[in-house]
Design a protein around this motif. Structure first.
Motif, PDB file in Angstrom:
ATOM      1  N   HIS A  23       0.814  -1.217   0.000  1.00 67.15           N
ATOM      2  CA  HIS A  23       0.000   0.000   0.000  1.00 67.15           C
ATOM      3  C   HIS A  23       0.846   1.266   0.000  1.00 67.15           C
ATOM      4  O   HIS A  23       0.520   2.253  -0.674  1.00 67.15           O
ATOM      5  CB  HIS A  23      -0.919  -0.025   1.225  1.00 67.15           C
ATOM      6  CG  HIS A  23      -1.603   1.265   1.528  1.00 67.15           C
ATOM      7  ND1 HIS A  23      -2.631   1.758   0.757  1.00 67.15           N
ATOM      8  CD2 HIS A  23      -1.398   2.189   2.507  1.00 67.15           C
ATOM      9  CE1 HIS A  23      -3.048   2.903   1.256  1.00 67.15           C
ATOM     10  NE2 HIS A  23      -2.310   3.195   2.312  1.00 67.15           N
ATOM     11  N   GLN A  24       1.970   1.252   0.742  1.00 61.09           N
ATOM     12  CA  GLN A  24       2.744   2.476   0.942  1.00 61.09           C
ATOM     13  C   GLN A  24       4.152   2.116   1.394  1.00 61.09           C
ATOM     14  O   GLN A  24       4.337   1.224   2.222  1.00 61.09           O
ATOM     15  CB  GLN A  24       2.066   3.341   2.013  1.00 61.09           C
ATOM     16  CG  GLN A  24       2.785   4.627   2.378  1.00 61.09           C
ATOM     17  CD  GLN A  24       2.185   5.270   3.629  1.00 61.09           C
ATOM     18  OE1 GLN A  24       1.692   4.569   4.525  1.00 61.09           O
ATOM     19  NE2 GLN A  24       2.197   6.591   3.689  1.00 61.09           N
ATOM     20  N   GLY A  70      -1.753   3.000   6.055  1.00 54.92           N
ATOM     21  CA  GLY A  70      -2.294   1.648   5.940  1.00 54.92           C
ATOM     22  C   GLY A  70      -2.629   1.036   7.285  1.00 54.92           C
ATOM     23  O   GLY A  70      -2.517   1.686   8.333  1.00 54.92           O
ATOM     24  N   ASP A  71      -3.017  -0.217   7.282  1.00 58.57           N
ATOM     25  CA  ASP A  71      -3.427  -0.923   8.493  1.00 58.57           C
ATOM     26  C   ASP A  71      -2.283  -1.681   9.155  1.00 58.57           C
ATOM     27  O   ASP A  71      -2.334  -1.964  10.346  1.00 58.57           O
ATOM     28  CB  ASP A  71      -4.546  -1.920   8.166  1.00 58.57           C
ATOM     29  CG  ASP A  71      -5.776  -1.229   7.600  1.00 58.57           C
ATOM     30  OD1 ASP A  71      -6.252  -0.283   8.237  1.00 58.57           O
ATOM     31  OD2 ASP A  71      -6.240  -1.621   6.515  1.00 58.57           O
ATOM     32  N   SER A 249      -4.542  -2.997   4.610  1.00 57.97           N
ATOM     33  CA  SER A 249      -3.605  -2.491   3.627  1.00 57.97           C
ATOM     34  C   SER A 249      -2.258  -2.401   4.312  1.00 57.97           C
ATOM     35  O   SER A 249      -2.177  -2.155   5.508  1.00 57.97           O
ATOM     36  CB  SER A 249      -4.020  -1.122   3.100  1.00 57.97           C
ATOM     37  OG  SER A 249      -4.197  -0.195   4.150  1.00 57.97           O
ATOM     38  N   ALA A 251       1.410  -0.884   5.055  1.00 58.26           N
ATOM     39  CA  ALA A 251       2.355   0.235   4.991  1.00 58.26           C
ATOM     40  C   ALA A 251       3.649  -0.290   5.561  1.00 58.26           C
ATOM     41  O   ALA A 251       3.906  -0.177   6.747  1.00 58.26           O
ATOM     42  CB  ALA A 251       1.857   1.434   5.786  1.00 58.26           C
TER      43      ALA A 251
END
Length: 252
Positions: A23-24, A70-71, A249, A251
């Motif tokens: 995600h990141q 993100g999560d 998601s 990160a």
């Protein structure tokens, strides 16, 4: 994914292309003079770059954590010692119910191409001290390849990464290399669900490590003692249960 880096340009050109789609990716630069930021952007144009306000790996990680959207947060070193192919193991451990997925070179399936006999013995001693103090069962305290749910960040209670350092030049607690031990101890004190994940440490690709077995070992020991006193003196925020989580998601 949070990637702290200080003069790791050559390593980033090799490491970043190996990362799975996430995600990141947040690259936190500590004032590099070798073109680290440019190398990161060339290898991964979509990378998000943060320049840390203070100094130290702990401050770099905190600065990166503050930018996570993100999560799941994955702590990932820029020197090539962490294998990107292992990231799914950490995410799977979190999805299976862990709040904190702790990388270990010494549990079944783990290993290291870089550990020395002196560092191994020191790690075993520090494991024993920490496990006795916090009632944990860590097999590898001194390893920084970890992942956790982003909603656990309040448990860590790290110094604000955007506040300038003291005029004296003294580092704030948690800004230095003690950060990995601080994170382990604070998650342990909060009694979150911790799962060890087997990880094989690779050799640094380019450059030399800044770690020193004796001085860093003493720093870790002081950190464990300090964090144990802290855990007995104050309440920690309650962890967020996995049941409250929905979409994931990464990160890293």
């Amino acid at each position: 994914m949070v990637v702290p880096a200080l003069n790791e340009a050559r390593n980033l050109t090799r490491v970043l292309p190996e990362l799975p789609e996430v995600h990141q990716v947040v690259l936190v630069d500590g004032g590099s003079v070798d073109g680290t930021v440019a190398a990161g952007r060339e290898a991964m144009p979509e990378i998000e770059v943060v320049t840390q306000v203070r100094r130290g790996k702990g401050n770099a990680l905190a600065a990166g954590f503050a930018r996570v959207t993100g999560d799941v947060v994955v702590m990932f070193d820029a020197d090539g010692s962490a294998d990107p192919a292992e990231i799914p193991r950490f995410v799977d451990a979190l999805r299976a119910g862990a709040d904190f997925a702790k990388g270990s070179r010494f549990c079944a399936g783990g290993g290291s191409a870089d550990i020395t006999p002196v560092r191994r013995a020191g790690n075993q001693f520090l494991n024993a001290v920490t496990n006795r103090a916090f009632g944990t069962a860590f097999s590898d305290l001194c390893y920084g390849y970890n992942a956790f749910w982003a909603d656990q960040l309040p448990v860590l209670d790290l110094p604000d990464p955007d506040v300038p350092g003291p005029a004296s030049g003294k580092m704030l607690w948690g800004d230095g290399f003690e950060i990995e031990t601080v994170i382990n101890c604070r998650f342990a004190a909060a009694r979150v669900a911790i799962t060890e994940v087997p990880s094989v440490e690779r050799l640094r690709i380019f450059g030399e490590s800044n770690l020193h077995a004796v001085s860093d070992g003493l720093r870790v020991l002081r950190t464990v003692r300090t964090e144990h006193r802290r855990s007995r003196a104050r309440a920690v925020p309650p962890p967020v249960g996995a049941a409250a989580r929905r979409h994931v998601s990464i990160a890293s």
